[in-house]
Design a protein around this motif. Structure first.
Motif, PDB file in Angstrom:
ATOM      1  N   HIS A 265       0.806  -1.221   0.000  1.00 12.19           N
ATOM      2  CA  HIS A 265       0.000   0.000   0.000  1.00 12.19           C
ATOM      3  C   HIS A 265       0.838   1.271   0.000  1.00 12.19           C
ATOM      4  CE1 HIS A 265      -4.024  -1.710   0.347  1.00 12.19           C
ATOM      5  NE2 HIS A 265      -3.508  -2.615   1.162  1.00 12.19           N
ATOM      6  N   GLY A 266       2.152   1.157  -0.029  1.00  7.85           N
ATOM      7  CA  GLY A 266       2.989   2.345  -0.041  1.00  7.85           C
ATOM      8  C   GLY A 266       2.861   3.175   1.216  1.00  7.85           C
ATOM      9  N   LEU A 267       2.644   2.509   2.360  1.00  6.07           N
ATOM     10  CA  LEU A 267       2.450   3.206   3.629  1.00  6.07           C
ATOM     11  C   LEU A 267       3.516   2.788   4.631  1.00  6.07           C
ATOM     12  CD1 LEU A 267      -1.415   2.768   3.957  1.00  6.07           C
ATOM     13  CD2 LEU A 267      -0.222   4.870   3.345  1.00  6.07           C
ATOM     14  N   VAL A 268       3.883   3.730   5.482  1.00  8.69           N
ATOM     15  CA  VAL A 268       4.849   3.484   6.552  1.00  8.69           C
ATOM     16  C   VAL A 268       4.136   3.680   7.884  1.00  8.69           C
ATOM     17  CG1 VAL A 268       7.063   4.160   7.554  1.00  8.69           C
ATOM     18  CG2 VAL A 268       6.712   4.309   5.076  1.00  8.69           C
ATOM     19  N   LEU A 269       4.451   2.818   8.843  1.00  7.99           N
ATOM     20  CA  LEU A 269       3.821   2.863  10.159  1.00  7.99           C
ATOM     21  C   LEU A 269       4.703   3.669  11.108  1.00  7.99           C
ATOM     22  CD1 LEU A 269       1.153   1.399  10.897  1.00  7.99           C
ATOM     23  CD2 LEU A 269       2.545  -0.291  12.112  1.00  7.99           C
ATOM     24  N   TYR A 270       4.116   4.695  11.753  1.00  4.89           N
ATOM     25  CA  TYR A 270       4.857   5.532  12.688  1.00  4.89           C
ATOM     26  C   TYR A 270       4.167   5.542  14.049  1.00  4.89           C
ATOM     27  CZ  TYR A 270       7.367   7.470   8.676  1.00  4.89           C
ATOM     28  OH  TYR A 270       8.140   7.626   7.556  1.00  4.89           O
ATOM     29  N   GLN A 271       4.974   5.449  15.094  1.00  8.18           N
ATOM     30  CA  GLN A 271       4.488   5.699  16.447  1.00  8.18           C
ATOM     31  C   GLN A 271       4.736   7.170  16.748  1.00  8.18           C
ATOM     32  OE1 GLN A 271       4.982   2.873  19.896  1.00  8.18           O
ATOM     33  NE2 GLN A 271       6.465   4.421  20.524  1.00  8.18           N
ATOM     34  N   VAL A 272       3.675   7.900  17.034  1.00 12.09           N
ATOM     35  CA  VAL A 272       3.746   9.351  17.214  1.00 12.09           C
ATOM     36  C   VAL A 272       3.360   9.678  18.652  1.00 12.09           C
ATOM     37  CG1 VAL A 272       2.953  11.594  16.387  1.00 12.09           C
ATOM     38  CG2 VAL A 272       3.089   9.651  14.801  1.00 12.09           C
ATOM     39  N   THR A 273       4.220  10.418  19.341  1.00 12.86           N
ATOM     40  CA  THR A 273       3.974  10.799  20.730  1.00 12.86           C
ATOM     41  C   THR A 273       3.853  12.312  20.823  1.00 12.86           C
ATOM     42  OG1 THR A 273       5.155   8.870  21.591  1.00 12.86           O
ATOM     43  CG2 THR A 273       4.863  10.731  23.087  1.00 12.86           C
ATOM     44  N   PHE A 274       2.704  12.775  21.314  1.00  6.90           N
ATOM     45  CA  PHE A 274       2.429  14.201  21.461  1.00  6.90           C
ATOM     46  C   PHE A 274       2.718  14.648  22.887  1.00  6.90           C
ATOM     47  CE2 PHE A 274      -0.360  12.733  18.073  1.00  6.90           C
ATOM     48  CZ  PHE A 274      -0.205  13.709  17.105  1.00  6.90           C
ATOM     49  N   LYS A 275       3.361  15.796  23.038  1.00  8.07           N
ATOM     50  CA  LYS A 275       3.528  16.426  24.338  1.00  8.07           C
ATOM     51  C   LYS A 275       2.279  17.246  24.635  1.00  8.07           C
ATOM     52  CE  LYS A 275       7.715  14.879  24.848  1.00  8.07           C
ATOM     53  NZ  LYS A 275       8.003  13.811  25.827  1.00  8.07           N
ATOM     54  N   VAL A 276       1.658  16.997  25.788  1.00  5.72           N
ATOM     55  CA  VAL A 276       0.386  17.646  26.104  1.00  5.72           C
ATOM     56  C   VAL A 276       0.530  18.581  27.305  1.00  5.72           C
ATOM     57  CG1 VAL A 276      -2.028  17.267  26.742  1.00  5.72           C
ATOM     58  CG2 VAL A 276      -0.917  15.753  25.086  1.00  5.72           C
ATOM     59  N   GLY A 277       0.796  18.034  28.495  1.00  2.00           N
ATOM     60  CA  GLY A 277       1.003  18.877  29.667  1.00  2.00           C
ATOM     61  C   GLY A 277      -0.239  19.581  30.164  1.00  2.00           C
ATOM     62  N   GLU A 278      -1.388  18.908  30.133  1.00  2.00           N
ATOM     63  CA  GLU A 278      -2.634  19.504  30.622  1.00  2.00           C
ATOM     64  C   GLU A 278      -3.150  18.728  31.832  1.00  2.00           C
ATOM     65  OE1 GLU A 278      -4.178  22.211  29.785  1.00  2.00           O
ATOM     66  OE2 GLU A 278      -3.025  22.770  28.000  1.00  2.00           O
ATOM     67  N   PHE A 279      -3.983  19.399  32.621  1.00  2.00           N
ATOM     68  CA  PHE A 279      -4.473  18.871  33.894  1.00  2.00           C
ATOM     69  C   PHE A 279      -5.991  18.895  33.860  1.00  2.00           C
ATOM     70  CE2 PHE A 279      -4.901  19.040  38.596  1.00  2.00           C
ATOM     71  CZ  PHE A 279      -3.999  18.054  38.937  1.00  2.00           C
ATOM     72  N   LEU A 280      -6.638  17.738  34.059  1.00  2.00           N
ATOM     73  CA  LEU A 280      -8.086  17.632  33.905  1.00  2.00           C
ATOM     74  C   LEU A 280      -8.706  16.904  35.090  1.00  2.00           C
ATOM     75  CD1 LEU A 280      -8.161  16.557  30.155  1.00  2.00           C
ATOM     76  CD2 LEU A 280      -8.913  18.764  31.051  1.00  2.00           C
ATOM     77  N   PRO A 281      -9.895  17.329  35.516  1.00  2.00           N
ATOM     78  CA  PRO A 281     -10.567  16.658  36.629  1.00  2.00           C
ATOM     79  C   PRO A 281     -11.491  15.548  36.145  1.00  2.00           C
ATOM     80  CG  PRO A 281     -11.751  18.661  36.076  1.00  2.00           C
ATOM     81  CD  PRO A 281     -10.574  18.580  35.128  1.00  2.00           C
ATOM     82  N   GLY A 282     -11.734  14.529  36.988  1.00  2.00           N
ATOM     83  CA  GLY A 282     -12.815  13.578  36.745  1.00  2.00           C
ATOM     84  C   GLY A 282     -14.075  14.113  37.424  1.00  2.00           C
ATOM     85  N   TYR A 283     -15.297  13.602  37.165  1.00  2.00           N
ATOM     86  CA  TYR A 283     -15.554  12.586  36.181  1.00  2.00           C
ATOM     87  C   TYR A 283     -15.938  13.262  34.868  1.00  2.00           C
ATOM     88  CZ  TYR A 283     -17.929   8.843  33.688  1.00  2.00           C
ATOM     89  OH  TYR A 283     -18.297   7.940  32.733  1.00  2.00           O
ATOM     90  N   GLN A 284     -15.405  12.778  33.769  1.00  2.00           N
ATOM     91  CA  GLN A 284     -15.861  13.227  32.466  1.00  2.00           C
ATOM     92  C   GLN A 284     -15.356  12.267  31.393  1.00  2.00           C
ATOM     93  OE1 GLN A 284     -14.133  16.955  30.996  1.00  2.00           O
ATOM     94  NE2 GLN A 284     -12.575  16.879  32.599  1.00  2.00           N
ATOM     95  N   ARG A 285     -16.127  12.188  30.311  1.00  2.00           N
ATOM     96  CA  ARG A 285     -15.720  11.419  29.137  1.00  2.00           C
ATOM     97  C   ARG A 285     -15.224  12.404  28.089  1.00  2.00           C
ATOM     98  NH1 ARG A 285     -16.161   6.410  27.580  1.00  2.00           N
ATOM     99  NH2 ARG A 285     -17.448   5.973  29.415  1.00  2.00           N
ATOM    100  N   LEU A 286     -14.094  12.091  27.485  1.00  2.00           N
ATOM    101  CA  LEU A 286     -13.493  12.946  26.472  1.00  2.00           C
ATOM    102  C   LEU A 286     -13.162  12.123  25.234  1.00  2.00           C
ATOM    103  CD1 LEU A 286     -11.002  14.971  28.719  1.00  2.00           C
ATOM    104  CD2 LEU A 286     -13.199  15.759  27.836  1.00  2.00           C
ATOM    105  N   TRP A 287     -12.964  12.821  24.129  1.00  2.00           N
ATOM    106  CA  TRP A 287     -12.545  12.203  22.872  1.00  2.00           C
ATOM    107  C   TRP A 287     -11.240  12.851  22.427  1.00  2.00           C
ATOM    108  CZ3 TRP A 287     -15.732   8.704  19.952  1.00  2.00           C
ATOM    109  CH2 TRP A 287     -16.987   8.450  20.529  1.00  2.00           C
ATOM    110  N   LEU A 288     -10.355  12.054  21.851  1.00  2.00           N
ATOM    111  CA  LEU A 288      -9.147  12.623  21.264  1.00  2.00           C
ATOM    112  C   LEU A 288      -9.067  12.251  19.788  1.00  2.00           C
ATOM    113  CD1 LEU A 288      -6.742  10.258  20.891  1.00  2.00           C
ATOM    114  CD2 LEU A 288      -6.605  10.533  23.360  1.00  2.00           C
ATOM    115  N   SER A 289      -8.440  13.136  19.026  1.00  2.00           N
ATOM    116  CA  SER A 289      -8.363  12.956  17.576  1.00  2.00           C
ATOM    117  C   SER A 289      -6.984  13.361  17.081  1.00  2.00           C
ATOM    118  CB  SER A 289      -9.438  13.801  16.877  1.00  2.00           C
ATOM    119  OG  SER A 289      -9.310  13.707  15.462  1.00  2.00           O
ATOM    120  N   PRO A 290      -6.128  12.386  16.723  1.00  2.00           N
ATOM    121  CA  PRO A 290      -4.855  12.703  16.074  1.00  2.00           C
ATOM    122  C   PRO A 290      -5.056  12.799  14.564  1.00  2.00           C
ATOM    123  CG  PRO A 290      -4.948  10.367  16.528  1.00  2.00           C
ATOM    124  CD  PRO A 290      -6.257  10.948  17.016  1.00  2.00           C
TER     125      PRO A 290
END
Length: 477
Positions: free
Chosen positions: A151-176
């Protein structure tokens, strides 16, 4: 090697759609959207952890399941179109979460020789991504971990620096997502068709978020999760003195002014907190409320405790993570700031079953006009003092050692200072240089010094208190 049969790419040749899906009606006109049942040839390379990485004391507190070869969906933003894939996680009640970094796995076409990525977090509304709450985060590291055969594709492991502080309880979504017009970016699925929470959702342009398996009926895009891990700290409140009070009136000299001193912590205020028995702790987050016209000089530190008094040498906390001006707040004519420190590998270990003293100082603020006050905790009949009353010392004065406020004539009452402290158990760190088999723990304990007797510290007066009536107002944070 992760093997799968019948690799298929879906795009313009797909013909079957679920009735009523606006997004599905656009499928035939789109670029390649999905890679399914693909085979990955792994790159024989282990990830190297930077020993100077300040997040090395992180723990992985969310894992969305093992990476699989079922599907990789387009998640990319360019100058013409926007494809997004999102997956959910939740934060438990009673805890606070310091997100250091998020790791995902992306398939990227070989044309993208220079790759860029972004990461965003969304709130949840009835099981669907809703409003953008954090991001975009654009600082990342990547490592090639394999190739996608045929498929002409390369697999990469990508690590994002975030540094944020969040309280529970809550449901969140993330999108890279990938960024740019060159090449294609796909987010890789996980969990082998077992779903944690909600299945992944995708969005094309402004058509809204749709479950990934409801876009195309015969495209083999399964009900699935997507691969990501979250590292950081799971924290709990250790002490909450955040209900501060302010006073209106002129900016006056005298106790507890922490400015007009050169040597760190020779002029300082201190308040204590207790670490429960059990496991050693480390600082996750610390907030203090101060009023000052020289806020850039603020320093925080910790003293050991002996006989209900700060003792030994101070262990400094380093530069604050943030300094926030609180609009509409004032104390003695000065602006009020919320100053925050977060986890740092230089912070000491807080030993279980011990008391410590948090100290605030403003060394170098030597101009006669400089003023700096650590705000008091709001008084209450039974909870004004949380353990012992706060203490103060001032260089070249009658109070050169830490003295309870109730014994300082110009104050004359017992009080605490305004701060809030979160901690988490120290994660186990294996150190090859340790002599024992269990490895070591990060940081170093604070060592007590000589005993200080409060009764021997009293005498004389220092400064003048403000004249006239002062009006106090209380705020809960």
């Amino acid at each position: 090697m992760v093997a799968a049969l019948g690799a298929t790419a879906f795009g313009a040749d797909s013909v079957q759609f679920k009735t009523g899906s606006d997004l599905a009606q656009q499928w035939n006109d789109m670029p390649r959207r999905a890679i399914t049942n693909f085979t990955v040839t792994e790159t024989p390379q282990a990830r190297v952890v930077d020993p100077t990485d300040p997040t090395k004391r992180s723990v992985e507190w969310w894992n969305n399941g093992p990476r699989d070869g079922n599907v990789a969906l387009r998640s990319q933003s360019d100058d013409w179109e926007d494809f997004r894939v999102a997956d959910d996680f939740f934060l438990q009640e009673g805890c606070w979460y310091h997100i250091h970094e998020v790791t995902v796995v992306m398939c990227v076409s070989v044309e993208a020789e220079i790759r860029n990525y972004g990461l965003e977090f969304y709130t949840d509304c009835n099981g669907v991504p809703d409003e953008l709450i954090l991001g975009p985060f654009l600082e990342f590291t990547e490592e090639q971990i394999g190739t996608v055969d045929d498929h002409g594709l390369v697999l990469y492991q990508v690590t994002f620096k975030v540094g944020e502080f969040l309280p529970g309880y809550q449901r969140l979504w993330l999108s890279p997502y990938g960024i740019g017009n060159i090449g294609e970016y796909f987010w890789v699925s996980s969990n082998n068709l077992h779903v944690q929470g909600r299945k992944g959702h995708e969005q094309y342009m402004d058509y809204g978020w749709t479950p990934v398996d409801e876009v195309c009926a015969f495209c083999e895009v399964f009900c699935t999760d997507f691969f990501f891990t979250i590292e950081g700290q799971v924290c709990k409140v250790l002490k909450d003195n955040s209900d501060f009070v302010t006073a209106t009136g002129p900016a006056v000299a005298g106790i507890p002014n922490l400015a007009q001193s050169l040597i760190p912590f020779k002029t300082a205020a201190a308040d204590d907190f207790q670490v429960p028995p059990g496991k050693d702790q480390e600082i996750c987050k610390l907030k203090v409320w101060v009023a000052s016209n020289c806020i850039e000089f603020i320093r925080g530190g910790l003293f050991a405790n002996e006989c209900d008094c700060p003792t030994g040498d101070v262990t400094e906390l380093g530069a604050p993570f943030s300094i926030e001006l609180l609009d509409g707040e004032a104390h003695l004519g000065l602006p009020v700031y919320l100053v925050t420190w977060v986890n740092n590998e230089d912070h000491p270990v807080l030993e279980a079953g011990r008391n410590y003293w948090l100290a605030i100082s403003f060394p170098g603020a030597t101009n006669q006009s400089h003023r700096a006050y650590w705000l008091y905790k709001a008084p209450n009949s039974c909870t004004t003092l949380n353990i012992n009353e706060a203490k103060y010392r001032r260089a070249n004065s009658a109070f050169m050692e830490f003295t309870p406020y109730s014994l300082i004539p110009v104050v004359g009452f017992a009080t605490d200072h305004a701060f809030k402290l979160w901690t988490n158990p120290v994660p186990h760190v294996c150190n090859g240089d340790d002599d024992d088999e269990t490895g070591g723990s990060a940081g170093s304990p604070i060592t007590p010094g000589n005993k200080i007797n409060d009764a021997n510290l009293i005498g004389g007066t220092q400064g003048q208190s403000g004249s006239g009536t002062q009006t106090f107002s209380q705020f809960a944070r």
